[in-house]
Scaffold this motif. Structure first.
Motif, PDB file in Angstrom:
ATOM      1  N   SER A 290      24.653  79.641   7.550  1.00 57.11           N
ATOM      2  CA  SER A 290      23.638  80.432   8.238  1.00 57.11           C
ATOM      3  C   SER A 290      22.734  79.467   8.986  1.00 57.11           C
ATOM      4  O   SER A 290      22.208  78.515   8.394  1.00 57.11           O
ATOM      5  N   PHE A 306      21.486  83.068  12.737  1.00 60.30           N
ATOM      6  CA  PHE A 306      22.911  83.381  12.833  1.00 60.30           C
ATOM      7  C   PHE A 306      23.447  83.363  11.406  1.00 60.30           C
ATOM      8  O   PHE A 306      23.711  82.304  10.839  1.00 60.30           O
ATOM      9  N   VAL A 309      28.047  82.299   9.391  1.00 61.48           N
ATOM     10  CA  VAL A 309      29.081  82.025  10.391  1.00 61.48           C
ATOM     11  C   VAL A 309      30.227  81.289   9.685  1.00 61.48           C
ATOM     12  O   VAL A 309      30.037  80.206   9.131  1.00 61.48           O
ATOM     13  N   PHE A 336      30.059  79.625  20.021  1.00 63.38           N
ATOM     14  CA  PHE A 336      29.734  80.830  19.250  1.00 63.38           C
ATOM     15  C   PHE A 336      28.788  81.715  20.042  1.00 63.38           C
ATOM     16  O   PHE A 336      27.783  81.245  20.579  1.00 63.38           O
ATOM     17  N   PRO A 338      26.317  84.635  19.468  1.00 59.95           N
ATOM     18  CA  PRO A 338      25.647  85.383  18.401  1.00 59.95           C
ATOM     19  C   PRO A 338      25.644  86.893  18.622  1.00 59.95           C
ATOM     20  O   PRO A 338      25.625  87.659  17.655  1.00 59.95           O
ATOM     21  N   ARG A 341      29.324  87.676  17.808  1.00 56.65           N
ATOM     22  CA  ARG A 341      29.825  86.900  16.675  1.00 56.65           C
ATOM     23  C   ARG A 341      31.232  86.360  16.938  1.00 56.65           C
ATOM     24  O   ARG A 341      32.000  86.103  16.006  1.00 56.65           O
TER      25      ARG A 341
END
Length: 388
Positions: A290, A306, A309, A336, A338, A341
């Motif tokens: 995270s 985030f 992940v 990535f 957000p 995702r």
């Protein structure tokens, strides 16, 4: 054709320079041979600043990836990644810098600051403008060290811009240690810290007072923000953030954001977040990372999170539209998003935990150094990798 009047329209020089200031550095380098006026104009502070501001306003971003290979990650080089649509950040060329060779510690890159990068490779420090392909190795510091010191080591470094004097400065912490023997064993009894400050304009070093705060290495992200450089640091009362004002040449401290687990359970990286001091916090352990982004605006506030992940080792840098570059658990570069995702593998790998993403805009800032060719810096095709 008979009777046709031929007229010649003269474009005002100021308009010509305005148009030229919107061109890439590669084109301007070619156009220097058009006439002496153009060549000299491209070197004026007014044109250099205008050109840089145009690149910033258009968000003309460039990407370098510091990476390494070899059994122990000892072969360092840079990959220029494409930022053109549809090219999926493919490697355009690989760049080999001799300054990164033959050192017991990894070379560290600081910046960018106005498109300029600073290299810290043990006893050699230099600036690099990847746009104009100029390189500048600093002279050795003339600052005297304590004569009785048993060892001297060069610690963390900061690099930034002094807008008042139009100067680029590098600040370096130097530790001088003293040994004593007890029962046949050697111990370091105490350390004297010196602070060296280099000025590109004067091409010289001078000594500054020790702030009395122990700064740490900070190099994954760009820690220069609006005239200040920041380091995570330790003082008698605990962990703080040490800042250095490039104009006034003064140190000050700020508190860290308060987060669960503290530094015992989390990594903390300082970062330029849209022109403000930011802090990225992520856990030291675990396969689901995270990532939390804090921003200083009078006080610390959590700006983004985030959560969980998968398959991520650590964050590397921000990209457009809120996207984030990450190093995957397989030690590959991924992007990535957000909002969706989505994790996009970019097909670029490197030695574990040694990748660094550098996002910069082109600049014409002169370094009064030498060309890449004179420094034996090699730019080669994307298929090339250095072999030891």
């Amino acid at each position: 054709m008979k009777g046709l009047n031929k007229t010649r329209t003269e474009v005002p020089e100021i308009l010509v320079l305005e148009i030229l200031s919107k061109l890439p550095v590669k084109s301007l380098t070619r156009f220097r041979c058009v006439c002496k006026f153009w060549s000299s104009s491209f070197q004026t502070p007014l044109f250099i600043n205008k050109h840089h501001l145009n690149n910033l306003s258009k968000n003309n971003l460039n990407l370098l990836l510091q990476r390494c290979h070899g059994p122990n990650g000892e072969i360092h080089y840079f990959s220029q990644l494409s930022t053109e649509k549809g090219q999926n950040f493919m490697v355009k060329q690989n760049i080999h810098l001799p300054i990164c060779e033959d050192y017991s510690t990894d070379p560290i890159v600081h910046g960018p600051c106005n498109g300029i990068l600073c290299f810290d490779a043990e006893f050699k420090i230099g600036l690099w403008n990847p746009s104009t392909r100029q390189f500048k190795i600093f002279p050795k510091s003339s600052i005297e060290r304590p004569p009785s010191a048993d060892s001297t080591s060069f610690e963390c470094l900061g690099f930034g811009y002094d807008s008042l004097t139009d100067d680029y400065k590098v600040i370096r912490f130097v530790s001088n240690s003293f040994e004593y023997e007890f029962d046949g064993m050697s111990f370091y009894s105490h350390t004297i810290v010196q602070v060296d400050l280099y000025s590109l304009k004067s091409n010289s070093w001078k000594e500054l007072p020790d702030p009395g705060v122990g700064a740490w290495y900070a190099f994954t992200f760009n820690n220069y923000i609006n005239g200040f450089y920041y380091w995570p640091a330790t003082e008698a009362s605990g962990h703080v953030i040490l800042s250095f004002d490039m104009v006034n040449e003064r140190f000050s401290t700020l508190p860290l954001p308060e987060f669960d687990g503290g530094l015992a359970q989390n990594y903390l990286e300082l970062v330029d977040f849209k022109g403000s001091l930011g802090a990225i916090v992520y856990p030291r352990e675990g396969t689901l990372k995270s990532v939390h982004v804090w921003v200083m605006s009078g006080s610390w506030t959590k700006q983004h999170s985030f959560e969980s992940v998968p398959g991520v080792e650590r964050p590397l840098g921000f990209w457009e539209n809120g996207k984030v570059f990450l190093e995957s658990s397989d030690h590959e570069l991924v992007l990535f998003d957000p909002s969706t995702r989505e994790l996009q593998n970019l097909g670029v790998d490197a030695y574990p935990k040694k990748m660094q993403i550098i996002v910069y805009v082109e600049t014409l800032v002169p370094l009064n150094g030498r060309s890449e060719l004179e420094e034996l810096i090699m730019r080669r095709s994307s298929s090339w990798r250095p072999v030891k």
